[in-house]
Design an enzyme around this catalytic site. Sequence first.
Site, PDB file in Angstrom:
ATOM      1  N   ASP A 118       0.792  -1.121  -0.014  1.00 47.43           N
ATOM      2  CA  ASP A 118       0.078   0.120   0.080  1.00 47.43           C
ATOM      3  C   ASP A 118       1.017   1.157  -0.157  1.00 47.43           C
ATOM      4  OD1 ASP A 118      -2.595  -1.393   0.081  1.00 47.43           O
ATOM      5  OD2 ASP A 118      -2.608  -1.424   2.144  1.00 47.43           O
ATOM      6  N   ASP A 137      -7.244  -1.313  -4.356  1.00 53.79           N
ATOM      7  CA  ASP A 137      -8.472  -1.311  -3.252  1.00 53.79           C
ATOM      8  C   ASP A 137      -9.339  -0.181  -3.699  1.00 53.79           C
ATOM      9  OD1 ASP A 137      -7.101  -3.024  -1.585  1.00 53.79           O
ATOM     10  OD2 ASP A 137      -6.227  -1.090  -0.479  1.00 53.79           O
TER      11      ASP A 137
END
Length: 156
Positions: A118, A137
Amino acid sequence: MRYRLLLWAALAAFLIDQISKYLVVHVMRVAEGSIDVLPPLLVFKYGENRGINFGLFQGDTDAARWVLIGISLAISLGVLIWLLRSTPSKLMQFCGGLLIGGALANVLDRVLYGYVLDFLNMSCCGINNPFVFNLADVFIFAGAIGLVLFDGKKAS
């Protein structure tokens, strides 16, 4: 081919996510320190997600990793079968492709690294958001919302 848009959207989401992670994590080396893009609205900040989307339900065991891989693959397959058995609009195909491509991109991270890479952090209006996420995401979330909102609509 009737489901070309579904496949192209999935491939695009997968590649965009993987390329963005490679560039930000390995080329820009965000793990060495955060990168202010449009602070505080957008900051690149390194994160290792062992949970589900947006860092929820963190689990740091190998079993949790493989369970999350299995769930992601099952959901992707379920969405694919659902869309192939119905007559989805082009918008539904696009949304399904975003969801599937994003899910498979995060699966690849879990297989390669044991976690999902991330790097996106967004804060606004005096609220400091501690969570990081990635483009996969965003694709998963947007695809799922789109599938719910556009189910049954024939916007070709």
